[in-house]
Write an enzyme that holds these catalytic residues in place. Structure first.
Site: not given
Length: 399
Positions: A174, A270, A337
């Site tokens: 991330s 995502d 994600h």
């Protein structure tokens, strides 16, 4: 009824403990106290921190530095919101973290990196380690020093043996994945000349897309992050010399200039980007996207059509990587994600696959030059190996 529920929860707890015992293990925190004198500190002025599990055997001189994720703060208010949390202060961080997936220490779970020195760097600056503002306002006591933190942590690891590294990987998930892209070349520059260095970003390829109301919400947000943290001077000059610094926070505008080999793992759908870039709350005042964002199977036909359009935008942005064979990518058609820190998506019998390869196998083959990997999945819902995320309704977006 109550006894039945307690019995069920007990079984769930036992199963979680068994899973943790077999697939994850806990690693103690290390505080970089020496960084404070250099002003390399978290938002609240506390020292940076990381968790290190030492390598062994053939991996003793190999290092995997993995950066924790956690969004960004884009102004005084949002930075104050995280200043007294684990994302702004090492005083609030757990003393131990579970290592699994890419950080696992058994060949069964992590065949190519299990015996490396594996490091998880804690994220406490809110700018993907790009900020550096000298002045500290005494009223807020906010320290925007992420770029200094990055260097201080790497220097501490060099002193603990990374100066002898034969192989090194900078990775992250991330906002940490974005860190590994933005800092890829500078990481290589801090390591000895002969070290084999590559970078690997998991769910860090955030794209500059309009939201469902037609507004460039994420572009404005990133521009504020860069301005608040004084990030411009720490973003690649090859990008900032030709466009405004806020745009250079997006990999699609700067990744082609990266000289160090780079691998991208990302879901084409995502889930963080769909929740926060495509359909943020500010663009959806009536909550029409609420259920869709929590569970992709709850999306209407028209919402799915918009999401398929987002995928095409994402794939177009990935073209920013260039065509060099030093680039690798694993872009699956999942609603997810971060897929490398969890064992179930990194390497297990039922893990996501592309061309019959797990993420662990694709990354390992690419790092060791066994075979290149540049694969893009078919559109949702065709991939039956996906672990599509389902979120709780109280899950709050980070933007």
């Amino acid at each position: 009824m109550l006894n039945g529920r307690l019995h069920l929860w007990f079984h769930i707890l036992v199963n979680v403990l068994i899973l943790l015992r077999t697939e994850a293990f806990f690693v103690d925190i290390t505080y970089v106290e020496s960084a404070v004198a250099k002003g390399a500190v978290c938002l609240d002025g506390s020292p940076p921190a990381y968790h290190l599990d030492r390598g062994f055997g053939a991996g003793i001189n190999s290092w995997l530095v993995h950066i924790e994720g956690g969004g960004w703060c884009n102004n005084v208010t949002t930075c104050l919101d995280r200043k007294n949390t684990r994302l702004g202060s090492s005083k609030q961080m757990a003393k131990q973290l579970a290592f699994s997936g890419i950080l696992a220490n058994k060949p069964k779970f992590n065949p190519d990196f299990y015996n490396w020195n594996r490091v998880k760097v804690r994220y406490c600056d809110g700018s993907s380690f790009t900020g550096d503002v000298e002045a500290v306002n005494p009223a807020t006591n906010l320290h925007y020093r992420g770029a200094r933190v990055f260097v201080a942590v790497i220097e501490d690891l060099l002193a603990k043996g990374m100066k002898n590294a034969e192989s090194a990987v900078l990775s992250g998930c991330s906002a940490g994945g974005l860190t590994s892209i933005l800092h890829c070349d500078s990481f290589k520059a801090l390591l000895p000349l002969g070290t084999k260095v590559k970078c690997f970003a998991d769910a860090g390829y955030f794209i500059n897309a309009k939201d469902v109301s037609g507004v460039q919400h994420i572009e404005a947000f990133y521009n504020d992050v860069v301005n608040t943290h004084g990030s411009a001077k720490n973003l690649p000059a090859t990008c900032t010399s030709r466009m405004k610094p806020g745009l250079c926070f997006f990999p699609q505008y700067m990744a082609q200039e990266i000289r160090t080999p780079l691998f991208i793992t990302n879901a084409a759908y995502d889930s963080w980007q769909i929740k926060n870039i495509l359909a943020p709350g500010v663009a959806d005042p009536h909550g029409l996207w609420h259920n869709c964002k929590l569970d992709i199977t709850k999306c209407s036909a028209s919402q799915l059509q918009i999401i398929q359009g987002f995928r095409l935008e994402f794939l177009s942005a990935v073209n920013g990587l260039g065509t060099s064979s030093s680039r690798g990518y694993f872009i699956n058609g999942c609603y997810a994600h971060c897929q490398t820190e969890m064992q179930e998506t990194w390497l297990r019998d039922d893990s996501p696959r592309l061309n019959d390869k797990t993420i662990a196998k694709a990354v390992g083959d690419w790092f060791y030059d066994r075979s290149p990997f540049q694969k893009i999945d078919c559109p949702y819902p065709c991939d039956k190996t996906c672990h599509n995320r389902v979120f709780e309704s109280q899950d709050q977006p980070l933007v």
